[in-house]
Design a protein around this motif. Structure first.
Motif, mmCIF file in Angstrom:
data_model
loop_
_atom_site.group_PDB
_atom_site.id
_atom_site.type_symbol
_atom_site.label_atom_id
_atom_site.label_comp_id
_atom_site.label_asym_id
_atom_site.label_seq_id
_atom_site.Cartn_x
_atom_site.Cartn_y
_atom_site.Cartn_z
ATOM 1 N N ASP A 156 0.834 -1.211 0.000
ATOM 2 C CA ASP A 156 0.000 0.000 0.000
ATOM 3 C C ASP A 156 0.868 1.261 0.000
ATOM 4 O O ASP A 156 0.812 2.086 0.907
ATOM 5 C CB ASP A 156 -0.916 -0.011 1.235
ATOM 6 N N ALA A 157 1.703 1.375 -1.070
ATOM 7 C CA ALA A 157 2.557 2.551 -1.268
ATOM 8 C C ALA A 157 3.473 2.799 -0.077
ATOM 9 O O ALA A 157 3.574 3.917 0.441
ATOM 10 C CB ALA A 157 1.716 3.795 -1.564
ATOM 11 N N SER A 158 4.158 1.757 0.345
ATOM 12 C CA SER A 158 5.115 1.899 1.450
ATOM 13 C C SER A 158 6.223 2.880 1.070
ATOM 14 O O SER A 158 6.602 2.991 -0.103
ATOM 15 C CB SER A 158 5.752 0.545 1.783
ATOM 16 N N ASP A 159 6.764 3.573 2.076
ATOM 17 C CA ASP A 159 7.882 4.474 1.816
ATOM 18 C C ASP A 159 9.175 3.972 2.469
ATOM 19 O O ASP A 159 10.134 4.729 2.630
ATOM 20 C CB ASP A 159 7.569 5.907 2.261
ATOM 21 N N ASP A 160 9.201 2.674 2.824
ATOM 22 C CA ASP A 160 10.447 2.054 3.275
ATOM 23 C C ASP A 160 10.872 1.027 2.225
ATOM 24 O O ASP A 160 10.524 1.154 1.057
ATOM 25 C CB ASP A 160 10.275 1.435 4.673
ATOM 26 N N ASP A 161 11.597 -0.004 2.611
ATOM 27 C CA ASP A 161 12.110 -0.982 1.649
ATOM 28 C C ASP A 161 11.182 -2.169 1.426
ATOM 29 O O ASP A 161 11.600 -3.186 0.864
ATOM 30 C CB ASP A 161 13.472 -1.497 2.117
ATOM 31 N N THR A 162 9.922 -2.047 1.853
ATOM 32 C CA THR A 162 9.004 -3.183 1.754
ATOM 33 C C THR A 162 8.918 -3.739 0.342
ATOM 34 O O THR A 162 8.994 -4.959 0.127
ATOM 35 C CB THR A 162 7.600 -2.783 2.241
ATOM 36 N N VAL A 163 8.740 -2.874 -0.650
ATOM 37 C CA VAL A 163 8.530 -3.356 -2.014
ATOM 38 C C VAL A 163 9.765 -4.083 -2.535
ATOM 39 O O VAL A 163 9.639 -5.082 -3.262
ATOM 40 C CB VAL A 163 8.121 -2.199 -2.954
ATOM 41 N N HIS A 164 10.966 -3.652 -2.158
ATOM 42 C CA HIS A 164 12.179 -4.333 -2.599
ATOM 43 C C HIS A 164 12.297 -5.705 -1.948
ATOM 44 O O HIS A 164 12.687 -6.687 -2.598
ATOM 45 C CB HIS A 164 13.406 -3.474 -2.283
ATOM 46 N N VAL A 165 11.942 -5.786 -0.671
ATOM 47 C CA VAL A 165 11.935 -7.076 0.017
ATOM 48 C C VAL A 165 10.951 -8.023 -0.673
ATOM 49 O O VAL A 165 11.255 -9.199 -0.910
ATOM 50 C CB VAL A 165 11.568 -6.907 1.504
ATOM 51 N N LEU A 166 9.788 -7.503 -1.026
ATOM 52 C CA LEU A 166 8.761 -8.321 -1.677
ATOM 53 C C LEU A 166 9.206 -8.794 -3.054
ATOM 54 O O LEU A 166 9.023 -9.964 -3.416
ATOM 55 C CB LEU A 166 7.462 -7.523 -1.801
#
Length: 323
Positions: A42-52
Motif C-alpha cells: 500500500d505505497a510503502s515508503d520504506d524498503d518493503t517493495v524491494h523485500v517483496l
C-alpha cells in the motif's frame, strides 16, 4: 484422487520491511496445496517493495502488486480480491504468523458447515488468535461461532450484535480479517471492503455480510499469532471517526431497535475514557445510566467480564472485540 481447490492467501503490506518476510514464510509453510500468495503493497515508503520483489523471485507462488498511492487496508484488500484466482481466500497480516495447518482447518470448517447447516447461505470462518502486545503481555482472543456441530450465528442478529451489543448465543468473539477465510464468491457477493473506511473496515464488512444472511463459524484453537503494532492510521481519533461512519452507514438498522442516539452517546463516552477525560466519561455514563438504565447496565456488564474495562471500551462496536 480429487484435486483440492486453489486457495488465495492475501497479504496487505505497509512499511513492513522488517516483518513481511517472516509473515510470508508463515504463509508458505501452510500444509494446504495448491495455494497462491497475492501481496499488495500500500505505497510503502520504506524498503518493503524491494523485500517483496526479491522474495517473489525465489518463490513463484507469490505475486506482488504495488499501489501508487496509499489507499488504506480496505483498498489493498479489494485489490487482492480483484487479483485472486482461488476458490477460497484467506487474509494474513504483514506482521503475523499462522500455524501451518490454519488453512486446512478453516476450509474444513467451512465445507463441513456448508454441508450440514448453511443451505446455500454464505459462510465465513474466523479463528481464535494469540495476541501479543508491545508491553509483552498476551491474550487469547476468541471468535464467534466456535461451537462445532451446531447452527452458527447468522443474519441480522449478528449485525445487531456487532452494532449494538445485542446478546447472541455463541456470538461472543472477534471477527478480525487477519484470521478470516471464506469463498472468493462470498467476498465478491458482498462487494468487498468499503474503501472509504481506513479503519474498522472489517466491522463494516461483517455487518454487511450478516445483513445478507451470512453465517459466522469459528475455530476455537488459536491459529494465528497476531503482533499488535502502532501505525499512523491506528490512532484513537481515526478509530472513532471510522466507527461513527459505520454507525451512520447502518443507521437504519440501529434505529429499527431504537438505539441510534444511545449508540452515539456510548461511543462518545468510550472515547472520553480512552482519551483519559475521566470526568467527561463519568458524566456521560451517569447520563446514560439515568436515561437508558437497562441498556447501559447490559453493555457495561457484557464488556467488563470478557476483556477488562480498558480493552472493552477500546474495541467496543468492533467485530474484533469479544464483548
Amino acid at each position: 484422487m480429487t484435486q483440492q481447490p486453489l486457495v488465495t492467501c492475501g497479504v496487505t503490506a505497509f512499511n513492513a520491511a522488517k516483518t513481511i518476510e517472516r509473515a510470508l514464510m508463515s504463509v508458505l509453510a501452510q500444509t494446504w496445496r495448491p495455494l497462491e500468495v497475492v501481496v499488495v503493497d500500500d505505497a510503502s515508503d520504506d524498503d518493503t517493495v524491494h523485500v517483496l520483489e526479491n522474495f517473489a523471485k525465489v518463490h513463484p507462488e507469490v505475486r506482488v502488486f504495488r499501489l501508487e498511492e496509499n489507499g488504506g487496508v480496505a483498498v489493498a484488500r479489494n485489490r487482492i480480491l480483484a487479483e485472486a484466482r482461488g476458490e477460497f481466500v484467506a487474509f494474513f497480516d504483514d506482521d503475523d504468523e499462522s500455524l501451518p495447518e490454519r488453512l486446512a482447518i478453516q476450509i474444513e470448517r467451512i465445507v463441513d458447515y456448508e454441508r450440514d447447516f448453511a443451505d446455500g447461505a454464505p459462510v465465513i470462518c474466523h479463528a481464535a488468535r494469540r495476541v501479543l502486545y508491545p508491553d509483552g503481555t498476551e491474550k487469547i482472543a476468541g471468535t464467534m461461532g466456535e461451537v462445532e456441530g451446531a447452527l452458527a450465528p447468522s443474519g441480522k442478529p449478528v449485525a445487531h450484535r456487532i452494532l449494538m451489543g445485542t446478546p447472541l448465543k455463541n456470538g461472543y468473539g472477534a471477527c478480525a480479517t487477519c484470521s478470516q477465510c471464506a469463498r472468493l464468491s462470498t467476498y465478491r457477493h458482498i462487494g468487498g471492503f468499503d474503501p472509504v473506511l481506513r479503519r474498522s473496515e472489517d466491522t463494516d464488512f461483517n455487518v454487511r455480510l450478516a445483513l445478507s444472511g451470512g453465517h459466522f463459524v469459528g475455530v476455537a484453537r488459536p491459529l494465528i499469532e497476531q503482533t499488535m503494532t502502532a501505525t499512523s492510521d491506528k490512532s484513537l481519533a481515526a478509530e472513532y471517526e471510522n466507527l461513527l461512519r459505520i454507525i451512520e452507514k447502518h443507521r437504519q438498522v440501529i434505529e429499527e431497535q431504537g438505539q441510534y442516539e444511545f449508540c452515539r452517546s456510548w461511543m462518545s463516552a468510550k472515547q472520553a475514557w480512552l482519551e483519559r477525560r475521566y470526568l467527561t466519561f463519568g458524566w456521560a455514563m451517569s447520563w446514560l445510566a439515568l436515561t437508558r438504565p437497562v441498556l447501559t447496565s447490559q453493555r457495561f456488564m457484557q464488556a467488563v467480564p470478557h476483556v477488562g474495562l480498558n480493552v472493552a471500551f477500546r474495541q467496543f462496536h468492533s467485530a474484533r472485540h469479544p464483548q
